[in-house]
Design an enzyme around this catalytic site. Structure first.
Site, mmCIF file in Angstrom:
data_model
loop_
_atom_site.group_PDB
_atom_site.id
_atom_site.type_symbol
_atom_site.label_atom_id
_atom_site.label_comp_id
_atom_site.label_asym_id
_atom_site.label_seq_id
_atom_site.Cartn_x
_atom_site.Cartn_y
_atom_site.Cartn_z
ATOM 1 N N GLN A 1 4.069 2.818 1.685
ATOM 2 C CA GLN A 1 2.985 2.998 0.727
ATOM 3 C C GLN A 1 1.764 3.768 1.218
ATOM 4 O O GLN A 1 1.282 4.661 0.518
ATOM 5 C CB GLN A 1 2.519 1.637 0.190
ATOM 6 C CG GLN A 1 1.477 1.736 -0.909
ATOM 7 C CD GLN A 1 1.102 0.411 -1.544
ATOM 8 O OE1 GLN A 1 0.140 0.328 -2.287
ATOM 9 N NE2 GLN A 1 1.850 -0.636 -1.262
ATOM 10 N N ARG B 1 15.219 10.584 6.064
ATOM 11 C CA ARG B 1 16.478 10.405 6.783
ATOM 12 C C ARG B 1 17.639 10.674 5.832
ATOM 13 O O ARG B 1 17.552 10.397 4.632
ATOM 14 C CB ARG B 1 16.594 8.980 7.302
ATOM 15 C CG ARG B 1 15.503 8.553 8.271
ATOM 16 C CD ARG B 1 15.581 7.051 8.522
ATOM 17 N NE ARG B 1 15.435 6.314 7.259
ATOM 18 C CZ ARG B 1 15.856 5.066 7.073
ATOM 19 N NH1 ARG B 1 16.463 4.421 8.057
ATOM 20 N NH2 ARG B 1 15.673 4.451 5.923
ATOM 21 N N ASN C 1 18.514 15.294 9.416
ATOM 22 C CA ASN C 1 18.594 14.565 10.680
ATOM 23 C C ASN C 1 17.792 15.348 11.712
ATOM 24 O O ASN C 1 18.274 16.323 12.292
ATOM 25 C CB ASN C 1 20.048 14.422 11.121
ATOM 26 C CG ASN C 1 20.186 13.604 12.393
ATOM 27 O OD1 ASN C 1 19.195 13.259 13.043
ATOM 28 N ND2 ASN C 1 21.410 13.281 12.758
ATOM 29 N N LYS D 1 16.964 14.540 14.584
ATOM 30 C CA LYS D 1 17.353 14.279 15.972
ATOM 31 C C LYS D 1 18.375 15.285 16.489
ATOM 32 O O LYS D 1 18.649 15.309 17.686
ATOM 33 C CB LYS D 1 17.895 12.854 16.093
ATOM 34 C CG LYS D 1 16.856 11.780 15.774
ATOM 35 C CD LYS D 1 17.448 10.384 15.871
ATOM 36 C CE LYS D 1 16.404 9.334 15.521
ATOM 37 N NZ LYS D 1 16.955 7.953 15.591
ATOM 38 N N ASN E 1 3.120 8.296 8.949
ATOM 39 C CA ASN E 1 2.683 6.911 9.175
ATOM 40 C C ASN E 1 3.808 6.108 9.820
ATOM 41 O O ASN E 1 4.021 4.940 9.508
ATOM 42 C CB ASN E 1 2.198 6.254 7.879
ATOM 43 C CG ASN E 1 3.302 6.044 6.855
ATOM 44 O OD1 ASN E 1 4.311 6.757 6.861
ATOM 45 N ND2 ASN E 1 3.138 5.084 5.959
ATOM 46 N N LYS F 1 3.091 -3.999 14.815
ATOM 47 C CA LYS F 1 3.653 -3.518 13.558
ATOM 48 C C LYS F 1 2.814 -4.062 12.403
ATOM 49 O O LYS F 1 2.540 -5.267 12.332
ATOM 50 C CB LYS F 1 5.106 -3.974 13.415
ATOM 51 C CG LYS F 1 5.889 -3.215 12.367
ATOM 52 C CD LYS F 1 7.372 -3.525 12.481
ATOM 53 C CE LYS F 1 8.174 -2.652 11.533
ATOM 54 N NZ LYS F 1 9.637 -2.898 11.658
ATOM 55 N N GLU G 1 0.776 -4.398 4.739
ATOM 56 C CA GLU G 1 -0.372 -4.648 3.870
ATOM 57 C C GLU G 1 -1.148 -5.901 4.251
ATOM 58 O O GLU G 1 -2.351 -5.858 4.517
ATOM 59 C CB GLU G 1 0.108 -4.740 2.423
ATOM 60 C CG GLU G 1 -0.925 -5.211 1.419
ATOM 61 C CD GLU G 1 -2.071 -4.237 1.262
ATOM 62 O OE1 GLU G 1 -3.231 -4.685 1.275
ATOM 63 O OE2 GLU G 1 -1.808 -3.027 1.119
ATOM 64 N N ASP H 1 -2.731 -0.722 2.350
ATOM 65 C CA ASP H 1 -1.832 0.419 2.181
ATOM 66 C C ASP H 1 -2.474 1.582 1.426
ATOM 67 O O ASP H 1 -2.918 2.555 2.013
ATOM 68 C CB ASP H 1 -0.552 -0.031 1.466
ATOM 69 C CG ASP H 1 0.460 -0.632 2.434
ATOM 70 O OD1 ASP H 1 0.526 -0.183 3.579
ATOM 71 O OD2 ASP H 1 1.195 -1.540 2.027
ATOM 72 N N GLY I 1 -23.067 -10.072 -4.671
ATOM 73 C CA GLY I 1 -24.007 -8.960 -4.671
ATOM 74 C C GLY I 1 -25.415 -9.364 -5.034
ATOM 75 O O GLY I 1 -26.231 -8.522 -5.382
ATOM 76 N N GLY I 2 -25.691 -10.646 -5.010
ATOM 77 C CA GLY I 2 -27.035 -11.113 -5.338
ATOM 78 C C GLY I 2 -27.173 -11.568 -6.779
ATOM 79 O O GLY I 2 -28.202 -12.118 -7.161
ATOM 80 N N GLN I 3 -26.147 -11.337 -7.604
ATOM 81 C CA GLN I 3 -26.157 -11.775 -8.996
ATOM 82 C C GLN I 3 -25.039 -12.799 -9.175
ATOM 83 O O GLN I 3 -23.860 -12.453 -9.052
ATOM 84 C CB GLN I 3 -25.912 -10.587 -9.938
ATOM 85 C CG GLN I 3 -26.832 -9.399 -9.721
ATOM 86 C CD GLN I 3 -28.249 -9.654 -10.211
ATOM 87 O OE1 GLN I 3 -28.518 -10.625 -10.901
ATOM 88 N NE2 GLN I 3 -29.170 -8.776 -9.843
ATOM 89 N N GLN J 1 -27.062 -12.152 -14.628
ATOM 90 C CA GLN J 1 -27.911 -11.118 -14.052
ATOM 91 C C GLN J 1 -29.377 -11.517 -14.171
ATOM 92 O O GLN J 1 -29.870 -11.807 -15.267
ATOM 93 C CB GLN J 1 -27.651 -9.791 -14.760
ATOM 94 C CG GLN J 1 -28.279 -8.595 -14.097
ATOM 95 C CD GLN J 1 -27.924 -7.321 -14.832
ATOM 96 O OE1 GLN J 1 -27.760 -7.310 -16.046
ATOM 97 N NE2 GLN J 1 -27.827 -6.224 -14.083
ATOM 98 N N GLN K 1 -32.262 -9.975 -14.047
ATOM 99 C CA GLN K 1 -33.150 -9.212 -14.923
ATOM 100 C C GLN K 1 -32.765 -9.316 -16.400
ATOM 101 O O GLN K 1 -33.507 -8.863 -17.260
ATOM 102 C CB GLN K 1 -33.199 -7.739 -14.489
ATOM 103 C CG GLN K 1 -31.864 -7.018 -14.486
ATOM 104 C CD GLN K 1 -31.181 -7.069 -13.124
ATOM 105 O OE1 GLN K 1 -31.195 -8.105 -12.474
ATOM 106 N NE2 GLN K 1 -30.620 -5.961 -12.708
#
Length: 422
Positions: free
Chosen positions: A22, A43, A78, A80, A101, A142, A145, A174, A253-255, A278, A280
């Site tokens: 992924q 492959r 292949n 190899k 990856n 190894k 995720e 991922d 986040g403060g709210q 919220q 405000q």
């Protein structure tokens, strides 16, 4: 030949895709959406492992593969063998980007490591995803995720305070890492345009997860200085330890915010909305839920005054929601400018008409399968809209790619006979 429109922004960029599963495929797929010619190198025996994982039909490539490899071409080879290695050298000498990856050291063992390929092509941009960065003591570990989510700080801060660390459903390890790599590759393309040089671009899954958890790193420093975090449910009456705690569904986040029940929650596990109190917008929020007396009550008038009553407030909100579906509730609350959203299930999202119109969710034609549903580009442009095409069959473009490299019919046939290509 490339599958993309020659007018797209990345048209003419040649990408060799040595990625699987992924993280890497998410990166290269987006390059393909934006116009790059992405050649997936696989492959000959089975190709990308996700072709066979979590299949819904034993005779077809799994959706796991098709949803991460659209708009690409496939070369099954292949590497190899001496002949296969020679083909790869020819491709790399002409490429702009190579992305991999694989497990640490795998590319070197194939003779395709960074030191080798940059000698072949000094303009090549070599993108790599690993579980941990080169300075980590875990470079040989190894990584998948959920390993990345745990190592990057997400799991320790997700879930409820009386339960274990919890991984998130989104692919923070991922796809998130793949998109971080995408930013790096495009930056390197711009740099190459100025300097003429290629470079190696590396992203680790641990680093990418931590980057999305930066507010928790912020909270760790605040906790060490003050001993408490007032926006977490543990404050003011709970206890804090040495590390940022799990906060359930708190906003962070403060709210103050929470997932609250709506009509039908007894039978529908997603009959909920997320409701934000919220600061405000407190006056309108109190009026929206039918508690206007809270506006002038000194026990509720400020965020600090409400802190020890926040779950009482959410309880009153749930009473107000009891006869409203999540959709009805959001339609009412949006008029009062209350930050909220329905908890949308995968089924809700799959059939959402707005997401279909925007191209965020698309139906794609796939050889052998017919149509299937997948995500489209989350990034919207004013001048073009990515056209999502089907994923390649294993080795579907092998002959085409070799012909582009100058191999004639007999030479291609000989490589197939020798099982160098599929």
């Amino acid at each position: 030949m490339s599958l993309s429109d020659p007018e797209l922004p990345l048209a003419g960029i040649k990408v060799i895709d040595f990625t699987g599963v992924q993280a890497g495929p998410a990166c290269t797929q987006m390059l393909a959406w934006f116009g790059a010619d992405v050649l997936k190198v696989e492959r000959t025996a089975g190709g990308d492992v996700t072709r066979n994982q979590l299949r819904d039909d034993p005779d077809l490539d799994a959706l796991y593969f098709t949803m991460l490899n659209s708009n690409k071409r496939s070369l099954a080879i292949n590497t190899k063998t001496p002949e296969g290695h020679q083909v790869m050298e020819k491709l790399i000498r002409e490429a702009d980007i190579l992305v991999e990856n694989m497990a640490p050291g795998a590319m070197d063992r194939m003779g395709l490591g960074w030191d080798t390929v940059r000698a072949w092509n000094p303009r090549l941009i070599y993108g790599t995803v690993k579980g941990f960065n080169d300075d980590s003591r875990y470079t040989d570990l190894k990584t998948y995720e959920n390993v990345a989510q745990c190592a990057g700080g997400n799991a320790s801060t997700t879930g409820f305070w009386d339960g274990p660390p919890t991984v998130a459903g989104g692919a923070l390890g991922d796809s998130n890492t793949g998109y971080h790599l995408l930013i790096g590759l495009l930056t390197a393309i711009i740099d190459r345009g100025k300097t003429g040089r290629g470079q190696k671009v590396s992203v680790s899954m641990q680093d990418a997860v931590l980057n999305l958890c930066r507010v928790k790193l912020r909270d760790q420093q605040r906790l060490e200085k003050t001993g408490y975090l007032e926006e977490y449910p543990q404050w003011p009456n709970g206890e804090f330890g040495e590390a940022v705690p799990r906060g359930g569904n708190a906003g962070g986040g403060g709210q103050p915010g929470w997932v609250v029940k709506c009509k039908g929650w007894e039978t529908d596990p997603n009959a909920y909305i997320y409701f934000t109190v919220q600061e405000q917008n407190w006056k309108r929020t109190a009026e929206a839920i039918g508690r206007p007396e809270w506006v002038d009550d000194p026990g509720y008038g400020t965020a600090r005054a409400r802190a020890d009553k926040i779950f009482e407030i959410f309880g009153e909100i749930e009473k107000w929601l009891a006869d409203k579906t999540k959709w009805e509730a959001v339609d009412i609350l949006r008029k009062w400018e209350v930050p909220c959203a329905p908890v949308m299930s995968m089924k809700d999202l799959a059939y959402d008409p707005d997401l279909r119109t925007s191209g965020t969710v698309v139906e794609v034609e796939q050889k052998g399968r017919g149509t299937y549903l997948t995500v489209g580009s989350p990034i919207k442009f004013s001048t073009f809209k990515p056209d999502i095409k089907g994923a390649p069959l294993l080795g579907e473009h092998s002959e085409e790619v070799l012909a582009e490299l100058g191999y004639d019919g007999p030479a291609i046939a000989a490589l197939r006979e020798a099982k160098v290509i599929l």
